[in-house]
Design an enzyme around this catalytic site. Structure first.
Site, short mmCIF file in Angstrom:
data_model
loop_
_atom_site.label_atom_id
_atom_site.label_comp_id
_atom_site.label_asym_id
_atom_site.label_seq_id
_atom_site.Cartn_x
_atom_site.Cartn_y
_atom_site.Cartn_z
CD1 TRP A 325 -2.98 1.47 0.91
CD2 TRP A 325 -1.37 2.43 2.10
NE1 TRP A 325 -3.42 2.73 1.26
CE2 TRP A 325 -2.45 3.35 2.00
CE3 TRP A 325 -0.24 2.83 2.82
CZ2 TRP A 325 -2.43 4.61 2.58
CZ3 TRP A 325 -0.21 4.09 3.40
CH2 TRP A 325 -1.30 4.96 3.27
CG HIS A 326 3.41 2.26 3.26
ND1 HIS A 326 2.77 1.24 3.91
CD2 HIS A 326 3.42 3.31 4.12
CE1 HIS A 326 2.40 1.65 5.11
NE2 HIS A 326 2.78 2.90 5.27
N GLY A 327 3.78 1.81 -1.40
CA GLY A 327 4.42 2.20 -2.65
C GLY A 327 4.68 1.02 -3.56
#
Length: 478
Positions: A325-327
């Site tokens: 989700w973060h990248g």
């Protein structure tokens, strides 16, 4: 528009005055004003992003209405899947398309097959990971019949785009935030003062802690081969404080700003670096995201119930998805994998809920055991943060390698003298607010100590804050 920019310094008081003194007579007018001003705030980066957030809002608003009209299971599931696919489709296209294409090409290149696939030249819409999760939670809650859908489009669109928390959270649930748009709001001097204090504390975290740490973090991580092991450890610790000051600072400013307009947002951080194990850390770090994954992914998968295999599977799924989700980078997936490894032994030994209260609740100082547990947890999270900060997995491993084997240069004693006292003051402040239910050091009661602390923070912000070259918040990239 950055919270720590000159534009926002003009924007916020202007909006505040118009909101309470011009548009305060009618709730609908107030909500419409918030919607318009939120779109102005978001469009400040790129007006083209407005089409995306408006379309996403329109889809979920209508799906919510349709879910309320039917009890047919198949139709309700189709509506739910439509919402999820549209939102994840936007997220996948803008954020992950190039990641999958590049890795797909790399996989076939490794076996001698040249795939003629091209990457897309797209700009990642700021905040897309946050507002897509916010709109999805609304549809899921309506599907589960835990929430009645709103029939007021202005309220729903304002809920999705509410400018204080739009870009980097907290990721609000509709059952908490949406009803606040349906309630007449009266100006509260106490709540506004509370909000200003929290904004001040968040600004301190950002411009004094995070942005000062960033100077050394960028210098060290850009050329780890130029520094010795002690300096590299120092750089990793600085990044731990940078990302905490940066992200929790944003959350504090967002929550404080919302209070100025009569809204209450959920707490997003609760002094996580005083955690005594990794499970406690994740109950205190980015609370809005961790609880989102818990309620909408982990529990539906079965949570910690069932066999050992199911517990292991669910743990890795939740942390790997959280990392991704973060990248769109393998570094974030490895970061999630490391946290899963940290968490798993605690879960399997049923010790994941050992530390539900704050550390040293009845003492000024922690015990030796508590101090050891806190330092151990901080070290584990800092080791994982290296992957989070590195551009590639190779860069992260080279960083670790240099810590052990690189005898090269030292950053310099002057840099330590500049930043260490600031962090020491910050840690003391954080320690004394660990029992509070909100992330700020100031209480509502007037005391000389409280007044002195406010003056001290203002002086430090003016003296040490980086306003001439404001840094973007780290989580704007996510």
């Amino acid at each position: 528009m950055l919270f720590n920019s000159f534009e926002y310094l003009i924007f916020l008081p202007t909006v505040f005055l118009l909101y309470w003194f011009v548009f305060n007579r009618h709730l609908k007018l107030q909500n419409l004003f918030l919607l318009v001003i939120s779109y102005v705030f978001y469009g400040w980066w790129d007006w083209r992003f407005l089409t995306l957030i408006a379309f996403s809002s329109l889809i979920d608003y209508n799906i919510g209405l349709q879910l309320d009209k039917t009890k047919v299971v198949k139709k309700r599931k189709l509506l739910l899947y439509t919402s999820i696919l549209v939102n994840l489709g936007f997220l996948g296209y803008f954020k992950y398309y190039n990641f999958f294409i590049d890795n797909f090409k790399l996989a076939f290149d490794s076996i001698g097959i040249n795939m003629n696939l091209s990457s897309l030249q797209v700009i990642l819409p700021v905040g897309i990971s946050f507002y897509t999760f916010q709109t999805m939670s609304y549809t899921i809650d309506v599907y589960r019949e835990k929430l009645k859908p709103t029939k007021n489009a202005i309220q729903f669109f304002a809920y999705v785009s509410f400018f204080p928390q739009l870009v980097a959270g907290p990721i609000e649930r509709a059952k908490n935030l949406l009803p606040q748009f349906n309630t007449k709001r009266k100006f509260s001097a106490t709540l506004a003062q509370d909000g200003l204090r929290q904004i001040l504390w968040g600004l301190f975290k950002k411009v004094v802690i995070a942005d000062n740490c960033a100077v050394y973090v960028n210098q060290i991580f850009d050329a780890p081969q130029d520094y010795n092991g002690i300096t590299l450890v120092f750089g990793a610790v600085m990044f731990a404080f940078q990302i905490y000051g940066d992200f929790s600072g944003y959350s504090d400013i967002a929550i404080g700003t919302a209070k100025l307009f009569g809204f209450n947002l959920m707490q997003n951080f609760a002094t996580p670096y005083f955690s005594r194990d990794i499970a406690e850390f994740w109950r205190r770090w980015h609370i809005s995201l961790s609880t989102w994954f818990r309620d909408y992914v982990y529990i539906p998968l079965g949570g910690s119930r069932g066999s050992v295999w199911f517990k292991v599977r669910n743990t890795f799924i939740i942390f790997l998805v959280s990392g991704f989700w973060h990248g769109a980078n393998w570094t974030f997936i490895v970061w999630g994998f490391l946290n899963a490894l940290y968490f798993l032994p605690i879960l399997l030994t049923k010790n994941n809920r050992n530390h539900l209260d704050v550390v040293a609740p009845n003492s000024v100082l922690p015990s030796i055991k508590e101090l050891f547990l806190m330092l151990t947890t901080f070290c584990l999270t800092t080791i994982a943060w290296v992957f989070f900060r590195a551009d590639t997995i190779n860069d992260a491993f080279n960083y670790y390698h240099s810590i052990v084997f690189n005898p090269n240069g030292f950053l310099g004693r002057l840099e330590f003298i500049r930043i260490v006292p600031i962090l020491f003051i910050f840690i003391i402040m954080e320690w004394f607010l660990r029992k509070a239910n909100k992330s700020m050091i100031f209480s509502n009661k007037f005391t000389w100590f409280n007044s002195m602390m406010i003056v001290l923070v203002i002086i430090l912000i003016i003296w040490l804050g980086n306003f001439l070259n404001p840094q973007e918040f780290i989580y704007f990239d996510f």
